[in-house]
Design a protein around this motif. Structure first.
Motif, PDB file in Angstrom:
ATOM      1  N   SER A  52     -25.630  -8.842 -18.505  1.00 66.95           N
ATOM      2  CA  SER A  52     -26.920  -9.097 -19.147  1.00 66.95           C
ATOM      3  C   SER A  52     -28.056  -9.492 -18.205  1.00 66.95           C
ATOM      4  O   SER A  52     -29.224  -9.342 -18.549  1.00 66.95           O
ATOM      5  CB  SER A  52     -26.773 -10.177 -20.229  1.00 66.95           C
ATOM      6  N   VAL A  53     -27.722 -10.016 -17.024  1.00 67.32           N
ATOM      7  CA  VAL A  53     -28.794 -10.429 -16.101  1.00 67.32           C
ATOM      8  C   VAL A  53     -29.003  -9.409 -14.967  1.00 67.32           C
ATOM      9  O   VAL A  53     -29.882  -9.610 -14.126  1.00 67.32           O
ATOM     10  CB  VAL A  53     -28.507 -11.815 -15.481  1.00 67.32           C
ATOM     11  N   LEU A  54     -28.216  -8.340 -14.968  1.00 64.23           N
ATOM     12  CA  LEU A  54     -28.312  -7.368 -13.875  1.00 64.23           C
ATOM     13  C   LEU A  54     -29.692  -6.725 -13.813  1.00 64.23           C
ATOM     14  O   LEU A  54     -30.237  -6.505 -12.722  1.00 64.23           O
ATOM     15  CB  LEU A  54     -27.236  -6.290 -14.004  1.00 64.23           C
ATOM     16  N   PHE A  55     -30.279  -6.436 -14.977  1.00 64.50           N
ATOM     17  CA  PHE A  55     -31.586  -5.782 -14.962  1.00 64.50           C
ATOM     18  C   PHE A  55     -32.663  -6.719 -14.408  1.00 64.50           C
ATOM     19  O   PHE A  55     -33.619  -6.264 -13.769  1.00 64.50           O
ATOM     20  CB  PHE A  55     -31.958  -5.273 -16.362  1.00 64.50           C
TER      21      PHE A  55
ATOM     22  N   ASN B 248     -19.341   6.153 -14.447  1.00 61.96           N
ATOM     23  CA  ASN B 248     -19.335   4.869 -15.133  1.00 61.96           C
ATOM     24  C   ASN B 248     -20.453   4.796 -16.175  1.00 61.96           C
ATOM     25  O   ASN B 248     -21.634   4.823 -15.832  1.00 61.96           O
ATOM     26  CB  ASN B 248     -19.511   3.751 -14.092  1.00 61.96           C
ATOM     27  N   ILE B 249     -20.074   4.712 -17.451  1.00 61.19           N
ATOM     28  CA  ILE B 249     -21.052   4.633 -18.526  1.00 61.19           C
ATOM     29  C   ILE B 249     -21.865   3.350 -18.425  1.00 61.19           C
ATOM     30  O   ILE B 249     -23.051   3.311 -18.750  1.00 61.19           O
ATOM     31  CB  ILE B 249     -20.364   4.710 -19.911  1.00 61.19           C
ATOM     32  N   ASP B 250     -21.225   2.265 -17.962  1.00 65.92           N
ATOM     33  CA  ASP B 250     -21.942   1.001 -17.782  1.00 65.92           C
ATOM     34  C   ASP B 250     -23.097   1.161 -16.792  1.00 65.92           C
ATOM     35  O   ASP B 250     -24.169   0.577 -16.975  1.00 65.92           O
ATOM     36  CB  ASP B 250     -20.991  -0.090 -17.269  1.00 65.92           C
TER      37      ASP B 250
ATOM     38  N   SER C  40     -25.039  -3.951 -22.852  1.00 64.63           N
ATOM     39  CA  SER C  40     -24.823  -4.328 -21.456  1.00 64.63           C
ATOM     40  C   SER C  40     -23.719  -5.373 -21.312  1.00 64.63           C
ATOM     41  O   SER C  40     -23.654  -6.352 -22.066  1.00 64.63           O
ATOM     42  CB  SER C  40     -26.130  -4.881 -20.863  1.00 64.63           C
ATOM     43  N   ASN C  41     -22.858  -5.153 -20.332  1.00 64.84           N
ATOM     44  CA  ASN C  41     -21.817  -6.123 -19.992  1.00 64.84           C
ATOM     45  C   ASN C  41     -22.264  -7.022 -18.846  1.00 64.84           C
ATOM     46  O   ASN C  41     -21.519  -7.905 -18.414  1.00 64.84           O
ATOM     47  CB  ASN C  41     -20.527  -5.400 -19.604  1.00 64.84           C
TER      48      ASN C  41
END
Length: 225
Positions: A59-62, A175-177, A56-57
């Motif tokens: 890290s706090v998005l989840f 977008n793979i991200d 993950s680019n």
């Protein structure tokens, strides 16, 4: 769409066979099978988190996704609505099994990347592998919760079909991200479902589903900034 149709067929066949086997299973075997499904869901959830979080680019998005999704889901009370709907057709604990099935079948690397690969490269290997996994999973779930598990096949068709059509429409802009972030959030939800089945901690898993919509909205906003 061949891969998705095959996947749907495997879920229906697995659910049918599981229902047939259920009639010959004693309660203690049904109990141990439910525990096995809880452990499997827990393992798959942890695997999804461990596998995708290091990539993950954001890290706090989840964490943000879970927080926002939980508030929205609680406000809409999706869990209660879902349970009430299922209870109209079944007096058993089908709601718990069905919500687990939907999460296991839809939120995973194979189920998300499969339709993308099929749309962009006509590669059905992910979807075919996913179909066989879903066959076994639906068989075991149906042997515990009944034929109602087959209803998840309709959700899988809409889910994978939507991803397939979206990938076809967007082609090079997929977008793979985004897929990575959705997989992390999905892994957390699957883990929560496993804990609920095992009776360790009951979660209103359906109330967390809006969390899956937060990453797409986030990346959409990034695109226009």
């Amino acid at each position: 769409m061949f891969g998705t149709l095959f996947n749907v067929a495997m879920i229906i066949i697995g659910s049918t066979l599981g229902t047939v086997f259920k009639k010959g299973l004693k309660d203690r075997y049904q109990t141990i099978l439910m525990q096995a499904m809880g452990l499997a869901a827990l393992a798959l959830g942890v695997n999804a988190i461990v596998g995708h979080l290091p990539l993950s680019n954001y890290s706090v998005l989840f964490i943000i996704s879970l927080a926002i999704g939980a508030i929205v889901g609680e406000e809409l009370d999706l869990d209660a609505r879902f349970n009430n709907l299922v209870k109209k057709f079944s007096k058993s604990n089908l709601a718990e099994g069905l919500s687990t099935a939907i999460l296991l079948f839809c939120i995973g690397t194979l189920s998300i990347l499969g339709p993308v690969e099929a749309a962009l490269h006509q590669d059905y290997s992910y979807l075919l592998a996913n179909a066989m996994l879903d066959f076994v999973t639906s068989l075991v779930l149906a042997s515990t919760f009944g034929f109602g598990i087959a209803l998840s096949a309709g959700v899988v068709f809409v889910w994978q079909g939507s991803i397939y059509l979206m990938a076809k429409a967007l082609e090079s802009t997929v977008n793979i991200d985004l897929l990575n972030e959705v997989s992390i959030v999905g892994g957390v939800l699957i883990m929560a479902s496993g804990l609920s089945i095992l009776g360790i901690k009951k979660f209103k898993t359906m109330n967390f589903l809006p969390a899956l919509l937060v990453p797409p909205v986030f990346f959409l906003i990034l695109k226009f900034i």
